[in-house]
Design a protein around this motif. Sequence first.
Motif, PDB file in Angstrom:
ATOM      1  N   ALA A  21     -27.884  14.153  53.837  1.00 47.72           N
ATOM      2  CA  ALA A  21     -27.505  14.660  55.152  1.00 47.72           C
ATOM      3  C   ALA A  21     -26.002  14.547  55.348  1.00 47.72           C
ATOM      4  O   ALA A  21     -25.339  13.785  54.654  1.00 47.72           O
ATOM      5  N   PRO A  22     -25.446  15.289  56.289  1.00 45.79           N
ATOM      6  CA  PRO A  22     -24.042  15.079  56.630  1.00 45.79           C
ATOM      7  C   PRO A  22     -23.894  13.820  57.472  1.00 45.79           C
ATOM      8  O   PRO A  22     -24.832  13.410  58.158  1.00 45.79           O
ATOM      9  N   THR A  23     -22.706  13.223  57.406  1.00 43.19           N
ATOM     10  CA  THR A  23     -22.498  11.960  58.135  1.00 43.19           C
ATOM     11  C   THR A  23     -22.803  12.103  59.616  1.00 43.19           C
ATOM     12  O   THR A  23     -23.352  11.192  60.227  1.00 43.19           O
ATOM     13  N   GLY A  24     -22.424  13.240  60.165  1.00 43.36           N
ATOM     14  CA  GLY A  24     -22.617  13.417  61.599  1.00 43.36           C
ATOM     15  C   GLY A  24     -24.054  13.210  62.036  1.00 43.36           C
ATOM     16  O   GLY A  24     -24.309  12.727  63.138  1.00 43.36           O
ATOM     17  N   SER A  25     -25.000  13.542  61.163  1.00 47.25           N
ATOM     18  CA  SER A  25     -26.414  13.438  61.542  1.00 47.25           C
ATOM     19  C   SER A  25     -26.830  12.001  61.853  1.00 47.25           C
ATOM     20  O   SER A  25     -27.736  11.767  62.649  1.00 47.25           O
ATOM     21  N   ILE A  26     -26.165  11.057  61.200  1.00 46.29           N
ATOM     22  CA  ILE A  26     -26.505   9.669  61.499  1.00 46.29           C
ATOM     23  C   ILE A  26     -26.232   9.364  62.963  1.00 46.29           C
ATOM     24  O   ILE A  26     -27.012   8.674  63.623  1.00 46.29           O
ATOM     25  N   TYR A  27     -25.135   9.928  63.447  1.00 51.18           N
ATOM     26  CA  TYR A  27     -24.706   9.591  64.813  1.00 51.18           C
ATOM     27  C   TYR A  27     -25.549  10.255  65.890  1.00 51.18           C
ATOM     28  O   TYR A  27     -25.405   9.966  67.061  1.00 51.18           O
ATOM     29  N   HIS A  28     -26.446  11.143  65.484  1.00 48.87           N
ATOM     30  CA  HIS A  28     -27.408  11.667  66.460  1.00 48.87           C
ATOM     31  C   HIS A  28     -28.508  10.658  66.729  1.00 48.87           C
ATOM     32  O   HIS A  28     -29.202  10.749  67.727  1.00 48.87           O
ATOM     33  N   ARG A  29     -28.647   9.698  65.798  1.00 49.30           N
ATOM     34  CA  ARG A  29     -29.754   8.744  65.925  1.00 49.30           C
ATOM     35  C   ARG A  29     -29.290   7.328  66.159  1.00 49.30           C
ATOM     36  O   ARG A  29     -29.963   6.530  66.796  1.00 49.30           O
ATOM     37  N   PHE A  30     -28.128   6.987  65.604  1.00 51.82           N
ATOM     38  CA  PHE A  30     -27.607   5.620  65.733  1.00 51.82           C
ATOM     39  C   PHE A  30     -26.180   5.705  66.231  1.00 51.82           C
ATOM     40  O   PHE A  30     -25.384   6.479  65.705  1.00 51.82           O
ATOM     41  N   GLU A  31     -25.877   4.897  67.234  1.00 53.08           N
ATOM     42  CA  GLU A  31     -24.595   5.105  67.899  1.00 53.08           C
ATOM     43  C   GLU A  31     -23.404   4.623  67.093  1.00 53.08           C
ATOM     44  O   GLU A  31     -22.271   4.993  67.397  1.00 53.08           O
ATOM     45  N   SER A  32     -23.636   3.779  66.101  1.00 51.03           N
ATOM     46  CA  SER A  32     -22.519   3.250  65.312  1.00 51.03           C
ATOM     47  C   SER A  32     -23.065   2.659  64.018  1.00 51.03           C
ATOM     48  O   SER A  32     -24.270   2.542  63.830  1.00 51.03           O
ATOM     49  N   ARG A  33     -22.163   2.283  63.147  1.00 50.89           N
ATOM     50  CA  ARG A  33     -22.566   1.618  61.916  1.00 50.89           C
ATOM     51  C   ARG A  33     -23.283   0.300  62.228  1.00 50.89           C
ATOM     52  O   ARG A  33     -24.289  -0.035  61.600  1.00 50.89           O
ATOM     53  N   ALA A  34     -22.771  -0.424  63.197  1.00 51.05           N
ATOM     54  CA  ALA A  34     -23.413  -1.684  63.572  1.00 51.05           C
ATOM     55  C   ALA A  34     -24.851  -1.438  64.014  1.00 51.05           C
ATOM     56  O   ALA A  34     -25.751  -2.216  63.686  1.00 51.05           O
ATOM     57  N   ALA A  35     -25.059  -0.351  64.744  1.00 49.03           N
ATOM     58  CA  ALA A  35     -26.413  -0.023  65.194  1.00 49.03           C
ATOM     59  C   ALA A  35     -27.293   0.359  64.005  1.00 49.03           C
ATOM     60  O   ALA A  35     -28.469  -0.003  63.931  1.00 49.03           O
ATOM     61  N   MET A  36     -26.717   1.080  63.072  1.00 51.96           N
ATOM     62  CA  MET A  36     -27.444   1.493  61.864  1.00 51.96           C
ATOM     63  C   MET A  36     -27.897   0.252  61.082  1.00 51.96           C
ATOM     64  O   MET A  36     -29.079   0.112  60.740  1.00 51.96           O
ATOM     65  N   LEU A  37     -26.968  -0.645  60.822  1.00 50.42           N
ATOM     66  CA  LEU A  37     -27.305  -1.865  60.084  1.00 50.42           C
ATOM     67  C   LEU A  37     -28.289  -2.725  60.882  1.00 50.42           C
ATOM     68  O   LEU A  37     -29.224  -3.298  60.310  1.00 50.42           O
ATOM     69  N   GLY A  38     -28.063  -2.810  62.173  1.00 51.96           N
ATOM     70  CA  GLY A  38     -28.946  -3.613  63.015  1.00 51.96           C
ATOM     71  C   GLY A  38     -30.371  -3.094  62.987  1.00 51.96           C
ATOM     72  O   GLY A  38     -31.333  -3.863  62.880  1.00 51.96           O
ATOM     73  N   ALA A  39     -30.514  -1.785  63.071  1.00 52.08           N
ATOM     74  CA  ALA A  39     -31.856  -1.202  63.051  1.00 52.08           C
ATOM     75  C   ALA A  39     -32.541  -1.500  61.717  1.00 52.08           C
ATOM     76  O   ALA A  39     -33.729  -1.840  61.669  1.00 52.08           O
ATOM     77  N   ALA A  40     -31.783  -1.384  60.630  1.00 48.91           N
ATOM     78  CA  ALA A  40     -32.357  -1.670  59.317  1.00 48.91           C
ATOM     79  C   ALA A  40     -32.762  -3.141  59.231  1.00 48.91           C
ATOM     80  O   ALA A  40     -33.849  -3.482  58.735  1.00 48.91           O
ATOM     81  N   TRP A  41     -31.915  -4.006  59.733  1.00 50.29           N
ATOM     82  CA  TRP A  41     -32.201  -5.434  59.687  1.00 50.29           C
ATOM     83  C   TRP A  41     -33.473  -5.753  60.474  1.00 50.29           C
ATOM     84  O   TRP A  41     -34.364  -6.448  59.995  1.00 50.29           O
TER      85      TRP A  41
END
Lengths: 193, 193
Positions: B39-59
């Motif tokens: 996916a393009p990077t932008g698509s991540i930001y449609h679901r997770f507001e930041s890298r911290a949120a991305m890592l937090g959700a995974a954790w």
Amino acid sequence: MVRTARFSEDDFIEATMAQVAEGGPPAATMQAIARRVGAPTGSIYHRFESRAAMLGAAWNAAYASFTAALAPLLRAGRPRDAALAILPWAREHERRARFLLLHEPVALFEDTPPPAPLRAELERLEESFDDAFRACVATRGDGALREEDLARAKFLIFDAPIAILRPHLMRGGPLPPFAERMIAELHAGMPIG
Amino acid sequence: MVRTARFSEDDFIEATMAQVAEGGPPAATMQAIARRVGAPTGSIYHRFESRAAMLGAAWNAAYASFTAALAPLLRAGRPRDAALAILPWAREHERRARFLLLHEPVALFEDTPPPAPLRAELERLEESFDDAFRACVATRGDGALREEDLARAKFLIFDAPIAILRPHLMRGGPLPPFAERMIAELHAGMPIG
DNA sequence: GACATTCTAAAACGTGCATTCTAATTGGCA
DNA sequence: TGCCAATTAGAATGCACGTTTTAGAATGTC
């Protein structure tokens, strides 16, 4: 020598350990390390060729300090005492303990490994420590040295005591007196030989 | 919903775990995660507001998966089985195991903590897991619940088994059969109550 | 006391990354 | 069929940090 240095290699090494101990690897930026010492960033590069070298030197120093406290006891065939020796070492060197025991080297180094000489030095240190473990197991066992025996010894002397300390090292503050008791009990209930 | 999404939240969560598991936190860049999913990077930001949120959700996802496997056994007062349950869980979810058990959350989050809702969710999960531990210790002990008893239980059921697995998780490859034996021995020699 | 050398000092550079922006697509629904 | 919000797509932006550069200060030696 032509001009006396205001800052020593050790100053930067200690500052590096402190930064990692307090804020994790991301807090160990070259600028933060320099600021902590009171030096300009450029001064670090007179002594260490890169950030990887800086972290590597700090790691090797901490590892050497730790293994120096344990290896003699291992070679003397006293695994229980070696395990217990971690406690006074960690109490005396809280900064080093947090740096060394709370962070996997992989997390520090895997983007850019330290330069070859530092890696070689670390390998020597690790090998020597490994030898001490093998010597210790050999004094107990009778015949061949199985992988499982070595894994057991490393767990009992190294990984398990550290697992006992980890929550307290993370939280900060003093290590509880019952840590000693737990290590002793562990070795009573699950002997090496 | 107007356009069907090609990528799911879970795709990104799994990719995040994989990146950390394989290359540590520094390998979990937003671009690497996106590339892994295709996916393009932008698509991540449609679901997770930041890298911290991305890592937090995974954790949180990994932590939930892990505690779901252990908590029922704890509440049933079977500490030994809980400790042993870590092995099949780690074998079945190698990626999650490497992500969750090999990296301190502090190393992932301390520069920028995840947003409040994720932190709150993690706190709930941790508290619930803690309750399970307390319940387990309570079924064994008789009187008041001392701090030392809880620390012992956490060590025996959680930290020690993980310490046994850590070297093998790090190296990669299968977990050795003697891991079972060591955990069983540990619980035989150093009972909870 | 001038020189060579090693250091301090601080600013400048370049890169890689998180994040944002703009545009183009998709597909359910009126 | 045509509309529109959700999504893809990927380039643009800005910042933080590692590293380099340039300049100046200190000190042992001749």
